[in-house]
Design an enzyme around this catalytic site. Sequence first.
Site, mmCIF file in Angstrom:
data_model
loop_
_atom_site.group_PDB
_atom_site.id
_atom_site.type_symbol
_atom_site.label_atom_id
_atom_site.label_comp_id
_atom_site.label_asym_id
_atom_site.label_seq_id
_atom_site.Cartn_x
_atom_site.Cartn_y
_atom_site.Cartn_z
ATOM 1 N N SER A 1 5.444 -6.897 4.223
ATOM 2 C CA SER A 1 5.992 -7.201 5.543
ATOM 3 C C SER A 1 6.757 -8.515 5.506
ATOM 4 C CB SER A 1 4.864 -7.292 6.570
ATOM 5 O OG SER A 1 4.048 -8.429 6.315
ATOM 6 N N GLU B 1 8.725 -3.423 13.594
ATOM 7 C CA GLU B 1 8.694 -2.481 12.477
ATOM 8 C C GLU B 1 7.440 -1.622 12.651
ATOM 9 O OE1 GLU B 1 9.005 -2.347 7.603
ATOM 10 O OE2 GLU B 1 8.001 -4.038 8.561
ATOM 11 N N LYS C 1 -1.209 -7.716 -8.702
ATOM 12 C CA LYS C 1 -2.166 -7.737 -7.595
ATOM 13 C C LYS C 1 -1.756 -6.617 -6.654
ATOM 14 C CE LYS C 1 -3.005 -8.557 -3.818
ATOM 15 N NZ LYS C 1 -3.482 -7.618 -2.715
ATOM 16 N N CYS D 1 9.581 1.442 3.655
ATOM 17 C CA CYS D 1 10.470 0.372 4.104
ATOM 18 C C CYS D 1 11.904 0.867 4.231
ATOM 19 C CB CYS D 1 10.390 -0.825 3.168
ATOM 20 S SG CYS D 1 11.035 -0.521 1.523
ATOM 21 N N GLU E 1 -5.208 -3.634 -1.810
ATOM 22 C CA GLU E 1 -6.632 -3.270 -1.853
ATOM 23 C C GLU E 1 -6.906 -1.959 -1.126
ATOM 24 O OE1 GLU E 1 -6.182 -6.322 1.555
ATOM 25 O OE2 GLU E 1 -5.201 -5.752 -0.340
ATOM 26 N N PHE F 1 0.810 -1.219 0.000
ATOM 27 C CA PHE F 1 0.000 0.000 0.000
ATOM 28 C C PHE F 1 0.841 1.265 0.000
ATOM 29 C CE2 PHE F 1 0.714 -0.546 4.594
ATOM 30 C CZ PHE F 1 1.024 0.749 4.979
#
Length: 503
Positions: free
Chosen positions: A234, A388, A181, A289, A184, A157
């Site tokens: 993740s 994290e 993909k 990240c 969402e 995301f």
Amino acid sequence: MNAAVTTELKTIGHWIGGQPVAGESGRSGPVYNPATGEQSAEVALASTDEVERAVASAAEAYATWRHWSLSKRQELFFRIYHLFDEHRDDLARLLTAEHGKVLSDAHGEVQRGIEVIEYVCGLPELLKGQYSEQAATGIDVYSIRQPLGVVAGITPFNFPAMVPMWMWAPAIACGNTFILKPSEKDPSASILAAELLQEAGVPDGVFNVVQGDKVAVDAILAHPNIAAVSFVGSTPIARYVYETGTKQGKRVQALGGAKNHMIVLPDADIAMAADAAVSAGYGSAGERCMAISVVVAVGEAGDELVDAIKERLPKVKVGDGLDPSSEMGPLVTREHRDKVASYLESGPAQGATLVADGRETAPDSGGFFLGVSLLDNVKPEMDAYRDEIFGPVLSVVRVKTYDEALTLVNDNPYGNGVALFTRDGGVARQFQFDVNVGMVGINVPIPVPVAYYSFGGWKASLFGDRHIYGPEGIDFYTRTKAVTSRWPDPATSRVDLGFPQTR
């Protein structure tokens, strides 16, 4: 009496075979405007059958796409580059509307994605093989690069335009067909990308989008006709994607989480280091990240550095990403905002010092906001260090020596990015030699490599043996074939049951 006005939510579907496709699974998920907290759309969540349709479309397109010449594909990618360049503002606004990052940061994301498109415009050079004449008497040996077939990308995301470009640009340029993909949580950029690729002239079925959740992910990982999967997200999911995909015989690159340290030595320019810590810790609300989440203050640098960071925090303007004056936007969802804010409770409870509490400075607008937050005196055993956080909470760990700082970084299970701030070139050179991290910055807080290098970490930040984009991206989306060729005089042909000789 006035009738109630109802606003129908926008529905975001799939892109299969060169056209938009409405979801047929009966399942959907909400898409929010994080700045207001209001739902702005619904996104279809694909079924296994819808993933199957996308794979069938990609497989059919591959039969002809792989035959396109390098020069024809290169010409197409120059058109793709120019179209994405022309529409960078449209893409950026979609990112801000659904992710929440400020518009300037969204433009930066789009730019870094376009740079990878620019890189693969040189695909004839990138796909060159090797040739050895007269490897043995009358025998030539050469290697060629060929595409894998249908490949897929599962993206996060936090970079809904850039990370997909990091995947589909080299994948398609190398002659593969692609299934995306996306997350969402912010799916609209994927559909705009599909429309731009079609406008550029990408044949139907070469690029497909299936919106979805774990159902779509598992269908991609299980499908026998998908040769390779790229993933960014993740670490627990990266491990799952890698283990599941490789068990199915797929080539997998899965980039996971991070705990990026910024070491500040006593000889560093403290003002510059404080600027860097604030920029890298709170940019994009910490949802990167490669964000700096831990500042490691060495020796006497500690007090001065914390004071300098603290001095800068009230000046960070938090607000709606579409407001030009905003420097940091909201977090992506209410649930994520609340999880990040929980570290402002657990940190002090475990012994850290709460220097700045973002709950007190967050805009009261109904959006998913958390202000810039700072924890000092964090220890490695605390949750704020081990987890994290992925939000605007910066932790300061104090150590006495450079060796302690290096050990702290090397002992951490993550190995994505690290930065060292110093004026000592010898120490910096030794650091980049000794540190067990995949991307290193020297007086650079976010060392994301340029497009002609490759991006990726070590340890629990990467599963697989190839980093993303750059030369390793080309390697990942191709396989080499070695050809041994002889055109002999038929009169010299004879039966020889021995092992082939090269002398």
